[in-house]
Structures are given as structure tokens and as C-alpha cells.
Design a protein around this motif. Structure first.
Motif, PDB file in Angstrom:
ATOM      1  N   ARG A  15       0.461  -1.424  -0.166  1.00  0.00           N
ATOM      2  CA  ARG A  15       0.149   0.150  -0.173  1.00  0.00           C
ATOM      3  C   ARG A  15       0.944   1.219   0.098  1.00  0.00           C
ATOM      4  N   TYR A  16       2.321   1.350   0.464  1.00  0.00           N
ATOM      5  CA  TYR A  16       2.600   2.718   0.552  1.00  0.00           C
ATOM      6  C   TYR A  16       3.913   2.049   0.614  1.00  0.00           C
ATOM      7  N   ARG A  25       1.550   6.769  -0.706  1.00  0.00           N
ATOM      8  CA  ARG A  25       0.390   6.055  -0.953  1.00  0.00           C
ATOM      9  C   ARG A  25       0.983   5.044  -2.889  1.00  0.00           C
ATOM     10  N   GLU A  78      -3.372   7.499  -5.502  1.00  0.00           N
ATOM     11  CA  GLU A  78      -2.456   7.725  -4.646  1.00  0.00           C
ATOM     12  C   GLU A  78      -2.669   9.086  -3.751  1.00  0.00           C
ATOM     13  N   ARG A  79      -3.751   9.311  -4.465  1.00  0.00           N
ATOM     14  CA  ARG A  79      -4.762  10.820  -3.277  1.00  0.00           C
ATOM     15  C   ARG A  79      -6.701   9.861  -3.564  1.00  0.00           C
ATOM     16  N   THR A  82      -8.999   5.438  -0.803  1.00  0.00           N
ATOM     17  CA  THR A  82      -7.879   4.410  -0.817  1.00  0.00           C
ATOM     18  C   THR A  82      -8.800   3.202  -1.816  1.00  0.00           C
ATOM     19  N   ASP A  87     -10.873   2.345   5.478  1.00  0.00           N
ATOM     20  CA  ASP A  87     -10.871   3.599   4.964  1.00  0.00           C
ATOM     21  C   ASP A  87      -9.783   4.063   5.948  1.00  0.00           C
ATOM     22  N   GLU A  88      -8.707   3.210   6.441  1.00  0.00           N
ATOM     23  CA  GLU A  88      -7.784   3.809   6.680  1.00  0.00           C
ATOM     24  C   GLU A  88      -6.478   3.883   5.971  1.00  0.00           C
ATOM     25  N   ASP A  89      -6.422   5.471   6.236  1.00  0.00           N
ATOM     26  CA  ASP A  89      -4.804   5.801   5.817  1.00  0.00           C
ATOM     27  C   ASP A  89      -3.579   6.569   6.105  1.00  0.00           C
ATOM     28  N   TYR A  90      -2.560   5.746   5.734  1.00  0.00           N
ATOM     29  CA  TYR A  90      -1.191   6.308   6.640  1.00  0.00           C
ATOM     30  C   TYR A  90      -0.846   7.606   6.260  1.00  0.00           C
ATOM     31  N   ASN A  91      -0.992   7.180   4.958  1.00  0.00           N
ATOM     32  CA  ASN A  91      -0.105   8.417   3.888  1.00  0.00           C
ATOM     33  C   ASN A  91       0.514   9.264   4.444  1.00  0.00           C
TER      34      ASN A  91
END
Length: 116
Positions: A15-16, A25, A78-79, A82, A87-91
Motif C-alpha cells: 500500500r505504501y 501511497r 495516490e490520493r 483508498t 478507510d484507514e489511510d496512513y499517507n
């Protein structure tokens, strides 16, 4: 073409990647190579347009070019929402402050340095 840069550490789930000590991302791996390449080309064109607009002092053109950058990044995954089922996003988070902390700590010094 890979969804994450090959020269930077990427999380086990794909994912990252880590750059500048932050998670960023990766593009959506479900995109075809041709589509990813096309969208990456659009992104690079838009980034060049941002630079040209800044150099010329044209704030309206810069705003339009930044909107094109954003659109390309959303299309790449990338934006925006997800591309995975969460829905969790650690960007833009430091990996040590996320569920990826153990993975980050387990990397060798050279791998961590590549991402810092």
C-alpha cells in the motif's frame, strides 16, 4: 511498471512506500501498466505546467495545473479514496507511528536509510 518505486522500502501489503521518513501511497496495482504509464505521463506534464506557471507568475495557470496534478494522483490511487477495502489511510505518517512500526523496525539500516 511497479505500483511502488523499486528503490524505496515498501510495506509488505504494497500500500505504501517510505520516502523522506513518511509513508506515501503506492499507485493502485489493479491499473494496467499502460494505464499507469499514461497517468504518470499526465502527472509529469501537470507538474511541469506547475513549474512553468510559477516561473511566469501566472497564478491562474498554476491553480489549473495543480488541479491537473491532483486529478492524476487521484486516478493513480495516490490520493482520494483508498484502493483497498479500508478507510484507514496512513499517507504522510511516519511509519513508526502506524501499524507498520514493527515492519519498519525490522528493516536493515540500509533499507531504512533509503526511506529517510
Amino acid at each position: 511498471m511497479s505500483a511502488c518505486p523499486d528503490h524505496l522500502p515498501s510495506t509488505p501489503d504494497g500500500r505504501y512506500f517510505v520516502h523522506g521518513g513518511r509513508l506515501w501511497r503506492c499507485s493502485n496495482p489493479d491499473l494496467s501498466d499502460d494505464e499507469r504509464q499514461r497517468l504518470t505521463g499526465e502527472l509529469m506534464d501537470a507538474r511541469r505546467a506547475v513549474g512553468a506557471a510559477k516561473r511566469s507568475g501566472d497564478s491562474e495557470a498554476e491553480r489549473a495545473a495543480r488541479a491537473r496534478v491532483h486529478e492524476a494522483k487521484v486516478a493513480l490511487g495516490e490520493r482520494g479514496p483508498t484502493w483497498w477495502d479500508s478507510d484507514e489511510d496512513y499517507n504522510r505518517h511516519a511509519p513508526k507511528n502506524t501499524p507498520y512500526a514493527d515492519w519498519w523496525a525490522s528493516l536493515g539500516d540500509a533499507e531504512r536509510e533509503a526511506g529517510e
